[in-house]
Design an enzyme around this catalytic site. Sequence first.
Site, PDB file in Angstrom:
ATOM      1  N   LYS A  13     -37.147  59.728  24.345  1.00 48.22           N
ATOM      2  CA  LYS A  13     -38.735  59.072  23.917  1.00 48.22           C
ATOM      3  C   LYS A  13     -39.385  58.602  24.461  1.00 48.22           C
ATOM      4  O   LYS A  13     -40.481  58.327  25.216  1.00 48.22           O
ATOM      5  CB  LYS A  13     -39.458  60.376  23.100  1.00 48.22           C
ATOM      6  CG  LYS A  13     -38.782  61.374  22.380  1.00 48.22           C
ATOM      7  CD  LYS A  13     -38.803  62.152  21.183  1.00 48.22           C
ATOM      8  CE  LYS A  13     -38.468  60.798  19.966  1.00 48.22           C
ATOM      9  NZ  LYS A  13     -37.093  61.171  19.793  1.00 48.22           N
ATOM     10  N   ARG A  88     -42.349  65.214  13.172  1.00 46.89           N
ATOM     11  CA  ARG A  88     -41.318  65.468  12.328  1.00 46.89           C
ATOM     12  C   ARG A  88     -40.738  66.239  11.455  1.00 46.89           C
ATOM     13  O   ARG A  88     -39.573  66.397  11.427  1.00 46.89           O
ATOM     14  CB  ARG A  88     -40.218  64.181  11.941  1.00 46.89           C
ATOM     15  CG  ARG A  88     -39.462  63.357  13.545  1.00 46.89           C
ATOM     16  CD  ARG A  88     -39.643  61.518  12.786  1.00 46.89           C
ATOM     17  NE  ARG A  88     -38.051  61.297  13.218  1.00 46.89           N
ATOM     18  CZ  ARG A  88     -38.319  59.517  14.025  1.00 46.89           C
ATOM     19  NH1 ARG A  88     -39.701  59.839  14.532  1.00 46.89           N
ATOM     20  NH2 ARG A  88     -37.301  59.647  14.489  1.00 46.89           N
ATOM     21  N   ARG A 127     -26.812  51.014  21.956  1.00 41.38           N
ATOM     22  CA  ARG A 127     -28.843  50.221  23.030  1.00 41.38           C
ATOM     23  C   ARG A 127     -28.825  49.298  21.760  1.00 41.38           C
ATOM     24  O   ARG A 127     -28.779  49.051  21.030  1.00 41.38           O
ATOM     25  CB  ARG A 127     -29.318  52.067  21.547  1.00 41.38           C
ATOM     26  CG  ARG A 127     -31.117  51.883  22.346  1.00 41.38           C
ATOM     27  CD  ARG A 127     -31.658  53.436  21.577  1.00 41.38           C
ATOM     28  NE  ARG A 127     -31.651  53.261  20.730  1.00 41.38           N
ATOM     29  CZ  ARG A 127     -32.957  53.749  20.375  1.00 41.38           C
ATOM     30  NH1 ARG A 127     -33.370  55.020  21.184  1.00 41.38           N
ATOM     31  NH2 ARG A 127     -33.446  54.391  19.080  1.00 41.38           N
ATOM     32  N   ARG A 154     -31.172  47.684  16.225  1.00 39.07           N
ATOM     33  CA  ARG A 154     -31.818  47.789  15.570  1.00 39.07           C
ATOM     34  C   ARG A 154     -30.814  48.263  14.028  1.00 39.07           C
ATOM     35  O   ARG A 154     -29.721  49.048  14.595  1.00 39.07           O
ATOM     36  CB  ARG A 154     -32.878  49.672  15.607  1.00 39.07           C
ATOM     37  CG  ARG A 154     -34.090  49.229  16.750  1.00 39.07           C
ATOM     38  CD  ARG A 154     -34.254  50.800  17.207  1.00 39.07           C
ATOM     39  NE  ARG A 154     -34.575  52.040  16.343  1.00 39.07           N
ATOM     40  CZ  ARG A 154     -35.680  52.504  16.276  1.00 39.07           C
ATOM     41  NH1 ARG A 154     -35.969  53.070  17.652  1.00 39.07           N
ATOM     42  NH2 ARG A 154     -35.127  53.722  15.407  1.00 39.07           N
ATOM     43  N   ARG A 165     -29.090  60.518  11.487  1.00 43.91           N
ATOM     44  CA  ARG A 165     -30.636  60.554  11.722  1.00 43.91           C
ATOM     45  C   ARG A 165     -30.143  61.780  12.622  1.00 43.91           C
ATOM     46  O   ARG A 165     -31.264  62.886  12.459  1.00 43.91           O
ATOM     47  CB  ARG A 165     -30.648  59.128  12.674  1.00 43.91           C
ATOM     48  CG  ARG A 165     -31.415  58.103  11.996  1.00 43.91           C
ATOM     49  CD  ARG A 165     -31.369  56.440  13.003  1.00 43.91           C
ATOM     50  NE  ARG A 165     -32.155  56.812  13.747  1.00 43.91           N
ATOM     51  CZ  ARG A 165     -32.244  56.423  15.522  1.00 43.91           C
ATOM     52  NH1 ARG A 165     -31.377  55.295  15.120  1.00 43.91           N
ATOM     53  NH2 ARG A 165     -33.270  56.581  16.189  1.00 43.91           N
TER      54      ARG A 165
HETATM   55  P1  AMP Z   1     -37.969  56.035  16.030  1.00 46.36           P
HETATM   56  O1  AMP Z   1     -38.443  54.626  16.203  1.00 46.36           O
HETATM   57  O2  AMP Z   1     -39.402  56.928  15.970  1.00 46.36           O
HETATM   58  O3  AMP Z   1     -36.840  56.688  16.026  1.00 46.36           O
HETATM   59  O4  AMP Z   1     -38.182  56.579  14.377  1.00 46.36           O
HETATM   60  C1  AMP Z   1     -37.242  55.322  13.252  1.00 46.36           C
HETATM   61  C2  AMP Z   1     -37.366  55.823  11.688  1.00 46.36           C
HETATM   62  O5  AMP Z   1     -38.123  55.456  11.501  1.00 46.36           O
HETATM   63  C3  AMP Z   1     -36.970  57.016  11.663  1.00 46.36           C
HETATM   64  O6  AMP Z   1     -35.656  56.683  11.577  1.00 46.36           O
HETATM   65  C4  AMP Z   1     -37.718  57.248  10.508  1.00 46.36           C
HETATM   66  O7  AMP Z   1     -37.389  57.360   8.633  1.00 46.36           O
HETATM   67  C5  AMP Z   1     -38.980  56.606  10.580  1.00 46.36           C
HETATM   68  N1  AMP Z   1     -39.621  57.696  11.132  1.00 46.36           N
HETATM   69  C6  AMP Z   1     -40.592  57.877  12.269  1.00 46.36           C
HETATM   70  N2  AMP Z   1     -41.529  58.372  12.371  1.00 46.36           N
HETATM   71  C7  AMP Z   1     -41.536  58.892  11.653  1.00 46.36           C
HETATM   72  C8  AMP Z   1     -42.323  60.358  10.899  1.00 46.36           C
HETATM   73  N3  AMP Z   1     -42.171  61.146  11.665  1.00 46.36           N
HETATM   74  N4  AMP Z   1     -41.528  61.338   9.942  1.00 46.36           N
HETATM   75  C9  AMP Z   1     -41.048  60.707   8.671  1.00 46.36           C
HETATM   76  N5  AMP Z   1     -40.645  59.730   9.216  1.00 46.36           N
HETATM   77  C10 AMP Z   1     -40.839  58.669  10.570  1.00 46.36           C
END
Ligand code: AMP
Length: 209
Positions: A13, A88, A127, A154, A165
Amino acid sequence: MRILLLGPPGAGKGTQAKLLKEKLSIPHISTGQIFRKEMADKTELGLFAKQFIDKGELVPDQIVVDIVRERLGHDDCNEGFILDGFPRTETQAVELDALLTEMNLKLQAVINISIPEEVLVHRLSDRFTCKECDAIYNEKVDKCIKCGGDIYTRADDSPQVVRERLQVYNNRTQPILNYYARQNRLQEVNGNQTVEEVLQEIMKIITKH
Ligand code: AMP
């Protein structure tokens, strides 16, 4: 153009959103990236979010919705935006619809990038991310090729957190695909292709609007 990119962690994404941002000249809004910046700056929000993010859990809905509400109000969103990593949960999806209705706006494309789980585990545990621009590499590089920033892994890409996750994705996020499919708004893209091929599929969907 207002675009939603859905899909499990590791589906691509963020990579696609960055390319679309360049092509369409609209902002890429990644809630994960917003949280990573807040964590790096050690703000109150960042420290609060860190408790959830480090464990692979979701940050509570209301906090995320408030961040998105504030961000969509900026002038650079007037011509559209690409949302990545939000919504999400079904609550977030419903809140987003309410927010857009309030703003008199509609999403023009809801795109799900689908990909088999075994490919995701491999991608996520291999990654490397740029500290500055969030670019992602699947091979170790010394510096970011795009901006020269430092590279790190990360904390939430460790195998244990990746498993959590993916489980959270299956339990909390995947059901929102039905939310959009029920309303005939969901369009599928095969994420198990090259970056360029995935982008082409997405562009085909977008140019129909
Ligand atoms: P991402 O970079 O999109 O993989 O997000 C990293 C982490 O941020 C996720 O595993 C969640 O802990 C938190 N996070 C990001 N977006 C959301 C969302 N829309 N709702 C809840 N937690 C989020």
